[in-house]
Design an enzyme around this catalytic site. Sequence first.
Site, PDB file in Angstrom:
ATOM      1  N   ARG A 223      24.951  17.022  47.484  1.00 21.55           N
ATOM      2  CA  ARG A 223      25.532  17.995  48.392  1.00 21.55           C
ATOM      3  C   ARG A 223      24.484  19.055  48.715  1.00 21.55           C
ATOM      4  NH1 ARG A 223      29.019  14.796  49.507  1.00 21.55           N
ATOM      5  NH2 ARG A 223      31.277  15.049  49.237  1.00 21.55           N
ATOM      6  N   HIS A 271      23.260  13.706  57.028  1.00 21.53           N
ATOM      7  CA  HIS A 271      24.379  13.403  56.129  1.00 21.53           C
ATOM      8  C   HIS A 271      24.925  11.998  56.411  1.00 21.53           C
ATOM      9  CE1 HIS A 271      27.634  15.557  53.571  1.00 21.53           C
ATOM     10  NE2 HIS A 271      27.566  14.281  53.265  1.00 21.53           N
TER      11      HIS A 271
END
Length: 308
Positions: A223, A271
């Site tokens: 993350r 991402h």
Amino acid sequence: MALLYKADPVRGEQWKALFAEHAPDIEWRAWPDIGDPTDIEYLAAWQAPDDFEALLPNLKVLFALSAGVDQLDFARLPVSLPLVRLLDPGITRGMCEYACFAVLSLHRDMLRYRQQQMARCWQAHLLQPANKRRIGIMGLGTQAQQILAALRPLGFALSGWARSVHQIPDVDCYAGNEQLPAFLSQCDILLCVLPLTEQTQGILDDKLFRQLPHGAALINMGRGGHLVESDLLAALDTGQLSGAVIDVLQQEPAAADHPFWHHPKILLTPHIAAMTQPESAFRVLLENIRRHQRGEQMVGEIDRTLGY
């Protein structure tokens, strides 16, 4: 009985067709067209809607359409409401593909060769054998263990670190804060797939980078909150780190002036390490609904004390 879906509408149409074919007893509804809210017993979402307790009075389970759940505010979720993450085999395959791509890119010095291509420079550099390259993974959960299995045939020396003790064939495992320095000291390429918790927020920082061998490289596919971005830039500028593959940022999408866009030692991707695939994820979600209906333990239920 109904399931409310609140995520990407394009993939939502695929989910809808799968439920219609394989689970017609479960009425499919897509946010914001929720119909009679008292019918909704299951919510499948990336993020829960505001005031969902009042909005969905008969909700029984919240299914997070992701492998991680750090995007959810636990303080807003009733303690009695089960929270289940999605253990989609499609996500695992995607993570393995991305990890192999990222490790090999750094191992084979592709960031340097990309710069040479732009400069029209034809120059070869010495190749380090894979068995001389030490790959370390932070986080030893399901995803990490599959990544290690995918990397093993390539011949790298593999190690892993987690908060708790693990034993994995052909992997040197380290555990806890006491063993973190020893783990870091032998990582030529460090790959982060940790869950994002209060304990792991900002863990990829200057203090950690200084414990890696000089010239090590970083891959962050966990993350954005794991990484102190300014510390990464500083470590690359001093040469403590030689390169990085970054798939997640503190703020997404990246601003037009974000320094990672044009940094010669950073490969930035938007991402995309893995994405939920309705075709494979559907069966996992449906089986968990059936388990709940039978009063059985669901797969992937979150321990809120751990955050994963």
